[in-house]
Scaffold this motif. Sequence first.
Motif, PDB file in Angstrom:
ATOM      1  N   GLN A 137      -2.114  10.081   6.422  1.00 47.70           N
ATOM      2  CA  GLN A 137      -1.564   8.772   6.779  1.00 47.70           C
ATOM      3  C   GLN A 137      -0.040   8.757   6.690  1.00 47.70           C
ATOM      4  N   ILE A 138       0.576   7.995   7.584  1.00 47.05           N
ATOM      5  CA  ILE A 138       2.038   7.841   7.546  1.00 47.05           C
ATOM      6  C   ILE A 138       2.361   6.682   6.615  1.00 47.05           C
ATOM      7  N   SER A 139       3.087   6.987   5.545  1.00 43.60           N
ATOM      8  CA  SER A 139       3.346   5.947   4.544  1.00 43.60           C
ATOM      9  C   SER A 139       4.738   5.336   4.670  1.00 43.60           C
ATOM     10  N   MET A 140       5.669   6.071   5.247  1.00 46.02           N
ATOM     11  CA  MET A 140       7.043   5.568   5.369  1.00 46.02           C
ATOM     12  C   MET A 140       7.716   6.182   6.588  1.00 46.02           C
ATOM     13  N   ALA A 141       8.759   5.507   7.030  1.00 45.71           N
ATOM     14  CA  ALA A 141       9.608   6.072   8.083  1.00 45.71           C
ATOM     15  C   ALA A 141      11.059   5.754   7.754  1.00 45.71           C
ATOM     16  N   THR A 142      11.919   6.747   7.901  1.00 45.49           N
ATOM     17  CA  THR A 142      13.354   6.526   7.735  1.00 45.49           C
ATOM     18  C   THR A 142      14.034   6.774   9.079  1.00 45.49           C
ATOM     19  N   PHE A 143      14.582   5.702   9.641  1.00 51.25           N
ATOM     20  CA  PHE A 143      15.268   5.834  10.926  1.00 51.25           C
ATOM     21  C   PHE A 143      16.689   6.340  10.700  1.00 51.25           C
ATOM     22  N   GLY A 144      17.153   7.184  11.615  1.00 52.88           N
ATOM     23  CA  GLY A 144      18.459   7.801  11.451  1.00 52.88           C
ATOM     24  C   GLY A 144      19.593   7.045  12.109  1.00 52.88           C
ATOM     25  N   LYS A 145      20.807   7.359  11.658  1.00 54.24           N
ATOM     26  CA  LYS A 145      22.031   6.860  12.288  1.00 54.24           C
ATOM     27  C   LYS A 145      22.671   7.996  13.079  1.00 54.24           C
TER      28      LYS A 145
ATOM     29  N   HIS B  98      15.415  11.503  12.432  1.00 52.78           N
ATOM     30  CA  HIS B  98      14.444  10.502  11.990  1.00 52.78           C
ATOM     31  C   HIS B  98      13.406  11.204  11.115  1.00 52.78           C
ATOM     32  N   ALA B  99      12.943  10.508  10.083  1.00 50.09           N
ATOM     33  CA  ALA B  99      11.986  11.132   9.157  1.00 50.09           C
ATOM     34  C   ALA B  99      10.760  10.252   8.948  1.00 50.09           C
ATOM     35  N   ILE B 100       9.632  10.892   8.730  1.00 45.16           N
ATOM     36  CA  ILE B 100       8.432  10.158   8.312  1.00 45.16           C
ATOM     37  C   ILE B 100       7.820  10.872   7.106  1.00 45.16           C
ATOM     38  N   VAL B 101       7.100  10.097   6.299  1.00 49.79           N
ATOM     39  CA  VAL B 101       6.379  10.670   5.166  1.00 49.79           C
ATOM     40  C   VAL B 101       4.885  10.585   5.473  1.00 49.79           C
ATOM     41  N   ILE B 102       4.206  11.715   5.322  1.00 51.38           N
ATOM     42  CA  ILE B 102       2.768  11.753   5.579  1.00 51.38           C
ATOM     43  C   ILE B 102       2.070  12.094   4.274  1.00 51.38           C
ATOM     44  N   GLU B 103       1.072  11.303   3.951  1.00 50.64           N
ATOM     45  CA  GLU B 103       0.382  11.518   2.679  1.00 50.64           C
ATOM     46  C   GLU B 103      -1.102  11.729   2.912  1.00 50.64           C
TER      47      GLU B 103
ATOM     48  N   LYS C 110      -2.888  20.941   9.901  1.00 55.42           N
ATOM     49  CA  LYS C 110      -4.063  21.635   9.358  1.00 55.42           C
ATOM     50  C   LYS C 110      -3.976  21.729   7.826  1.00 55.42           C
ATOM     51  N   CYS C 111      -2.781  22.084   7.338  1.00 52.70           N
ATOM     52  CA  CYS C 111      -2.585  22.171   5.884  1.00 52.70           C
ATOM     53  C   CYS C 111      -2.802  20.814   5.215  1.00 52.70           C
ATOM     54  N   LEU C 112      -2.316  19.763   5.871  1.00 46.67           N
ATOM     55  CA  LEU C 112      -2.501  18.421   5.316  1.00 46.67           C
ATOM     56  C   LEU C 112      -3.983  18.061   5.267  1.00 46.67           C
ATOM     57  N   LYS C 113      -4.662  18.336   6.384  1.00 49.41           N
ATOM     58  CA  LYS C 113      -6.088  17.983   6.443  1.00 49.41           C
ATOM     59  C   LYS C 113      -6.904  18.776   5.425  1.00 49.41           C
ATOM     60  N   GLU C 114      -6.469  20.009   5.176  1.00 49.11           N
ATOM     61  CA  GLU C 114      -7.181  20.847   4.198  1.00 49.11           C
ATOM     62  C   GLU C 114      -6.684  20.607   2.774  1.00 49.11           C
ATOM     63  N   LYS C 115      -5.871  19.584   2.607  1.00 50.95           N
ATOM     64  CA  LYS C 115      -5.360  19.173   1.293  1.00 50.95           C
ATOM     65  C   LYS C 115      -4.494  20.234   0.608  1.00 50.95           C
ATOM     66  N   LYS C 116      -3.958  21.157   1.410  1.00 49.39           N
ATOM     67  CA  LYS C 116      -3.028  22.112   0.833  1.00 49.39           C
ATOM     68  C   LYS C 116      -1.761  21.384   0.388  1.00 49.39           C
ATOM     69  N   TYR C 117      -1.394  20.377   1.149  1.00 49.92           N
ATOM     70  CA  TYR C 117      -0.265  19.528   0.776  1.00 49.92           C
ATOM     71  C   TYR C 117      -0.755  18.100   0.598  1.00 49.92           C
ATOM     72  N   LYS C 118      -0.155  17.406  -0.347  1.00 51.44           N
ATOM     73  CA  LYS C 118      -0.538  16.019  -0.569  1.00 51.44           C
ATOM     74  C   LYS C 118       0.466  15.061   0.079  1.00 51.44           C
TER      75      LYS C 118
END
Lengths: 338, 338
Positions: free
Chosen positions: B183-191, B329-334, B294-302
């Motif tokens: 899931q995308i929990s945050m987004a940081t828009f760039g300047k 631009h950045a997003i956080v995926i958890e 794939k790593c996210l889905k396999e819970k290698k990364y949280k």
Amino acid sequence: MQTKLLGKQTVIFKHRPTIISTYTVSGPKEKDSLFSPYFDLILENDDWEMDSYEKAERKMMEHTIFCAIERAGLHQNQVDALICGDLMNQIISSSFAARKFDTTYIGLFGACSTMAETLAVGACLVDGGYFNNVACATCSHFSTAERQFRYPLELGNQRPPTSQWTVTGSGCAILSSSGIGPQISMATFGKVTDYGVVDVNNMGAAMAPAAMNTLISHFNDTYTTPNDYDLIITGDLGKLGSEILIDLMENKGYKLGQNYIDCGHAIFNKNQHTQQGGSGCGCSALLFNSYFMKCLKEKKYKKILFMATGALLSPTSSFQGESVPSIAHAIVIENVNQ
Amino acid sequence: MQTKLLGKQTVIFKHRPTIISTYTVSGPKEKDSLFSPYFDLILENDDWEMDSYEKAERKMMEHTIFCAIERAGLHQNQVDALICGDLMNQIISSSFAARKFDTTYIGLFGACSTMAETLAVGACLVDGGYFNNVACATCSHFSTAERQFRYPLELGNQRPPTSQWTVTGSGCAILSSSGIGPQISMATFGKVTDYGVVDVNNMGAAMAPAAMNTLISHFNDTYTTPNDYDLIITGDLGKLGSEILIDLMENKGYKLGQNYIDCGHAIFNKNQHTQQGGSGCGCSALLFNSYFMKCLKEKKYKKILFMATGALLSPTSSFQGESVPSIAHAIVIENVNQ
């Protein structure tokens, strides 16, 4: 959920973002427009003392955003995002203008639909609570567009009867989660439509079907008809394109009457030899953010639909024999009693 | 208000949009990448039997979106919007691909930051309840980018040591208001950031300051440090650009360590003669939507931070002596327990 998805294409805003200020800059040819008394700044030279037309276009964009923010009574650091786009390759007018502001930047490309696209996306971002104040802006310049999309200016090509004249102008609207002004109540996002028009000098004909699709989706989604609006404004279909739209809509059972106007058709007067009228992102940006916003603020209109249309071609796609895909995005602006 | 504006640049999502499926297509050179086992389709020829590279790029985009939608188990009419962009003038790969879909279309331009830009904007539109399912996609193609931004392919120019190789590839992610996935929990828009770099063959150096600005804003806005992320991924800074970013961050008191990777630096192997590595919208789109998802889905990364960087120049701006404004631009995926 805060907002309701009415259909596949239309969203309604619960916290209706307010247009708290607008600003416009026009080129010298646009001085002869019927609407020019409402433009904030009219340039005497279309190079604006810059050493290229591209830099002049960018200067228009910067100045327009600066002045719209100032007119809103905001400091620059109170604006949370610039949402901008233009016709230039890699939207350089927008991106280079954005470096003058200490503000996040979301670049869009929708060709001449950009003013409506920025307002529709901006309205979602303000309504959703992500930003408090955003600046939605676009611009175009005859001399940059002509040499990028068509021929070198020095060539002095004849212009076909179906052609339109790219407007030199820019417009910016500040959307806010609070404040006084007309409010955006709905947005209808467009689908890409391609009826196979390959004549790059007949943009109005290419864009009219996209305009029809978005209009009909809007009426279906919201259970409204053209009569529910004091004014329906299209971007830059031009004389021919807007006549095609009227015909297409009539075939679908909708009558666009006295309450319908096209910015491209209306912006230049008949003596200005622009064939079918004006075009470019700046065309609808100029009229929407000047005359039409003034009418809304003065309560001449209570509810208007503003729909800008865009032809999504590039010279490369045309050279490769492609037709012209088009799009139209619409927003509804309402004047509530305040 | 549904969501909270943490700082000037970061928004957090209350209804965290879910990435329910992704799909990737790569070119033949990318077959030799370490990551190629994770690409969904690898082309044998970079023209993909089309009569121009531009049409091949568009076909990649169409195919990627089609397959991502199919993999999500959705019918096309269940996708409410395509949010796309690319490097081509007037983003023709995106706009022409969009005409194949009966879906609303929002065109963005963020150069190589596009994958993160579409996900950030898409996440806002899904989180806000405006759309249920959106397709976020981008692509790039070595042969279209090379001849548009630099030299005719036939010229066989030498490539300076600071240059990068535009990745031929495309990626699409389907964001949904429901379903299973990271899931995308945050987004940081760039300047837009411009440190005055004028060398168009040194994009990594031009983009590194924009990456630093967005990263620091993100950490400040969210009270986090690099250690709070299992992985920090940048788009296409390349070897040199990512080293500059590490230095810049160190000067600001942040240490990017083993948990930092740059897609441009990592995508090609050392024998592929790409100088500083890969670039182009397709670079981060390819790796993010394949291996990292794939790593996210396999819970290698949280919890990962994905930030794509873009150089907002055009050949016209460079010919006119301009420097290279950049953005990130950045997003956080958890990965939540599901």
